[in-house]
Motif scaffolding. Sequence first.
Motif: not given
Length: 350
Positions: A269-290
């Motif tokens: 996540a860079i100031p003044g710029r928008i980065n893009e990607t895509n994904f599809t979640i296949q299983k319900p649940g709670v997922y953590f990151g940082q």
Amino acid sequence: MLKFGRYSGLLAALAATGLMMGSISHAQTPSTAPAATTTAPGVAVTADQPAATSAAPEATNPLLAVDGGPAVAIRADAGQPVDGWVDVQNQVTPTGRRAAWMHGSVLMPVITAISIFVLALLVWCVVRYRRAANPVASKTSHNTMIEVIWTLAPVVILVGIAIPSIGLLQAQFKPAPSNAITLKAVGNQWYWTYQYPDNGGFEITSNMLKEKGETAEGERARTDADGPPLLATDNRVVLPVGVPIRLLTTSADVIHAWAIPAFWIKLDAIPGRINETNFTIQKPGVYFGQCSELCGARHGYMPITVVAVEKPVFDQWVVAKGGTVKGAAPAAEAPAAMPAAAPVAPATDK
């Protein structure tokens, strides 16, 4: 009869005055409220107040819980670090599964084989060509066959790795389809802001939940139901299962990185710029990151929590948050009233 008729008007006036004074004193005299009767959780109904047709969303709607999202059970073996686990996290996206296969079935075997082969060569050279076993050293400086082998073998190995690797990179940066739902993640020092442009543009702010003893007055402390320490947030990102997600990232101050290991996602996540990607979640649940980019003193306190639910539940959550469901038909507008016809003057014979 005459006396009663004479004073009947006066008695009626006094009676009316008494009723008026009684009603005024009842309105002005403080009194305790009548006992409340509960018809729905969180909704009190009194004798002077009719029962509400629906309960307050904050009290009865599970989609507006304290964490701002649907109640989904947290699995100890998915979506978060596991004590003693040495492999990548269990993947719940097609790209993540492909990358995990690339890691476990291609890279690790190749790395292991090369490491064992090099170690075996070193041991063989040490034993075979030590001074005791080979007092007269060979003066051979070149060997054509060996030169060809150690030049072509790495090329063949790299080409074998490159074929699935290029396909994986292509899948990671493939444009999102038209039915994707957009999630915009904005990094701040030191919290995340999320926007849903395809669902009315509403916004939520996500901060890390503090431990007991660290909270100020009015703040909620983390519980085990919220997630592990340093990973639980007060407002969770809610995303649908089985629907492509277009992820946009940017920053309001310094460089951050939005990363969910179970999705195989790490996007700067860079100031003044928008980065893009895509994904599809296949299983319900709670997922953590940082946040995975050093962004300042509290870099380690920018967790990410994603709740993956079925599409109908996601739509209900969006509506509960004041948003709109993507692709839903707009509400039909009432037809405009026809203007009243002008009166027609009666015909007159001349």
